[in-house]
Design a protein around this motif. Structure first.
Motif, mmCIF file in Angstrom:
data_model
loop_
_atom_site.group_PDB
_atom_site.id
_atom_site.type_symbol
_atom_site.label_atom_id
_atom_site.label_comp_id
_atom_site.label_asym_id
_atom_site.label_seq_id
_atom_site.Cartn_x
_atom_site.Cartn_y
_atom_site.Cartn_z
ATOM 1 N N SER A 124 4.044 3.745 0.577
ATOM 2 C CA SER A 124 4.735 2.644 -0.095
ATOM 3 C C SER A 124 5.238 1.680 0.977
ATOM 4 C CB SER A 124 5.904 3.176 -0.934
ATOM 5 O OG SER A 124 6.569 2.115 -1.578
ATOM 6 N N PRO A 125 4.509 0.607 1.273
ATOM 7 C CA PRO A 125 4.962 -0.328 2.312
ATOM 8 C C PRO A 125 6.231 -1.064 1.917
ATOM 9 C CG PRO A 125 2.637 -0.652 1.755
ATOM 10 C CD PRO A 125 3.234 0.200 0.696
ATOM 11 N N SER A 126 6.413 -1.243 0.595
ATOM 12 C CA SER A 126 7.540 -2.020 0.084
ATOM 13 C C SER A 126 8.279 -1.239 -0.994
ATOM 14 C CB SER A 126 7.036 -3.348 -0.498
ATOM 15 O OG SER A 126 8.026 -3.976 -1.283
ATOM 16 N N GLY A 127 9.594 -1.235 -0.905
ATOM 17 C CA GLY A 127 10.388 -0.645 -1.983
ATOM 18 C C GLY A 127 10.629 -1.628 -3.110
ATOM 19 N N ALA A 128 10.485 -2.909 -2.813
ATOM 20 C CA ALA A 128 10.715 -3.962 -3.801
ATOM 21 C C ALA A 128 9.472 -4.176 -4.663
ATOM 22 C CB ALA A 128 11.079 -5.268 -3.092
ATOM 23 N N GLY A 187 6.970 0.258 -4.913
ATOM 24 C CA GLY A 187 7.026 -1.200 -4.925
ATOM 25 C C GLY A 187 5.647 -1.811 -4.905
ATOM 26 N N GLU A 188 5.597 -3.136 -4.825
ATOM 27 C CA GLU A 188 4.337 -3.870 -4.740
ATOM 28 C C GLU A 188 3.954 -4.022 -3.277
ATOM 29 O OE1 GLU A 188 1.132 -5.940 -4.453
ATOM 30 O OE2 GLU A 188 1.771 -5.067 -6.373
ATOM 31 N N PRO A 189 2.822 -3.428 -2.852
ATOM 32 C CA PRO A 189 2.490 -3.403 -1.424
ATOM 33 C C PRO A 189 2.347 -4.780 -0.785
ATOM 34 C CG PRO A 189 0.652 -2.588 -2.769
ATOM 35 C CD PRO A 189 1.847 -2.667 -3.656
ATOM 36 N N PHE A 190 1.877 -5.776 -1.528
ATOM 37 C CA PHE A 190 1.664 -7.087 -0.915
ATOM 38 C C PHE A 190 2.961 -7.890 -0.739
ATOM 39 C CE2 PHE A 190 -2.753 -6.252 -2.332
ATOM 40 C CZ PHE A 190 -3.350 -6.368 -1.087
ATOM 41 N N LEU A 191 4.096 -7.304 -1.096
ATOM 42 C CA LEU A 191 5.370 -7.905 -0.724
ATOM 43 C C LEU A 191 5.681 -7.676 0.753
ATOM 44 C CD1 LEU A 191 7.615 -7.130 -3.833
ATOM 45 C CD2 LEU A 191 7.057 -9.398 -2.937
#
Length: 356
Positions: free
Chosen positions: A36-40, A86-90
């Motif tokens: 998960s690169p992004s928690g958001a 989250g969404e990875p491209f964020l």
């Protein structure tokens, strides 16, 4: 219905050496990791399994992740799927991370809502990515807005981004498989075929139709009692949309298991073969145990992956898990279900196995 990607099954049997090491009781490193690169996240889907994580605005440190990916590749990690809470491209460095992962020999993939997967992004990742599966859980802008709890305009943006990605793939001869995935929900049952036609017509490779699975920790539970007794005819409707280059994949095997609910294994044996990294860099044995410290192996900002995987915390977690944990409380059709069925058969063979 064609499923050349093995989405409705598993592929662990293609790694016999790693399975043989496991069967001999050796320590094995994961073949696959979800990161998960992004928690958001920029959506708030009504079915979100990881809503209990709180959509925290945190991102894995790029330099540390790249260093650990290089290490993990050397230890035997073969694939990474970017998704998670989250969404990875964020993540602002998603392109850099993806290209690095492939450069050290790890296959790369994404599960994303694709709202941020612009043509510029696709131009930079498609050549180093094995597949991209887009969560698109409705067939019209209005239903999409209600299910994803976002703007209706995001539906058209997703379709546009994916059409551009398909054109980039075709123009350059890339192998990256592009697909959509829709959860089979009561609100969208009648939109599945329409979405399949959209996916086909913009040049995608497949649409996956899968049943919902309740996460035990999830805050949302409006679909926890959903039944899949009314899928008659859907396979035939989807088959009519199929072409030589487009495959609708109705996960009937998964749906049948959902109805059965009984597991033919008494322990989860699949944990050594995969792992989960959250947006804070924590390594977990399974996404069911996120935020349960008993199953937090360690953090990549504080230790190497080798130290984490061979460390005392993981050893204690596995000892507790194998001695006490009852998988009957797990999610129906969890990611390791098919693998567990396979491994349980190897660990508990029937009589007369030499009569092949």
């Amino acid at each position: 219905m064609g499923d050349k990607y093995g989405i409705d099954s598993h592929k662990l049997h293609h790694h016999p050496d790693r399975v043989a090491d496991w069967k001999r009781g050796e320590n094995v490193y994961p073949i696959y990791m979800e990161i998960s690169p992004s928690g958001a996240c920029n959506h708030r889907c009504v079915f979100c399994a990881l809503d209990f994580m709180g959509y925290q605005t945190r991102y894995v440190d790029t330099a540390v992740l790249k260093e650990r990916m290089t290490e993990m590749a050397g230890l035997g990690l073969k694939s990474v799927m970017y998704a998670g809470e989250g969404e990875p491209f964020l993540h602002k460095d998603m392109v850099e991370i993806t290209r690095h992962g492939k450069s050290v020999g790890i296959d790369q993939a994404f599960t994303t809502n694709a709202t941020l997967m612009s043509p510029r992004i696709s131009e930079q990742i498609l050549d180093v990515t094995s597949w991209i599966k887009v969560s698109c859980n409705a067939g019209t802008p209005e239903s999409y807005a209600a299910i994803h709890r976002t703007k209706a305009s995001h539906f058209d943006r997703v379709v546009s981004n994916l059409e551009a990605a398909a054109e980039i793939k075709e123009k350059n001869g890339y192998d990256c498989a592009l697909g959509m995935q829709i959860l089979l929900l009561p609100e969208t049952r009648d939109e599945v075929v329409g979405l399949a036609k959209i996916a086909r017509d913009i040049g995608l490779d497949y649409l996956v139709v899968k049943p919902y699975s309740q996460h035990p920790q999830s805050d949302t539970d409006q679909y926890k009692d959903i039944e899949y007794t009314n899928v008659d005819g859907l396979a035939e409707e989807l088959e009519a949309v199929a072409t030589d280059t487009f495959s609708p994949i109705l996960r009937m095997n998964t749906i049948r298991k959902w109805q059965e609910k009984d597991r033919p294994y008494e322990r989860c044996l699949g944990l050594p073969f995969w792992s989960y990294m959250d947006a804070g860099g924590n390594i977990w044995g399974c996404s069911m145990f996120l935020e349960d410290d008993r199953f937090n192996y360690g953090n990549i900002h504080e230790q190497t992956f080798k130290e984490i995987w061979e460390g005392e915390k993981r050893a204690k977690a596995m000892e507790w898990f194998m001695a006490e944990f009852d998988p009957s409380v797990c999610r129906i059709n969890c990611r390791m279900d098919e693998i567990n069925r396979y491994l349980w058969g190897l660990a508990n063979p029937p009589a007369h196995v030499n009569f092949i």
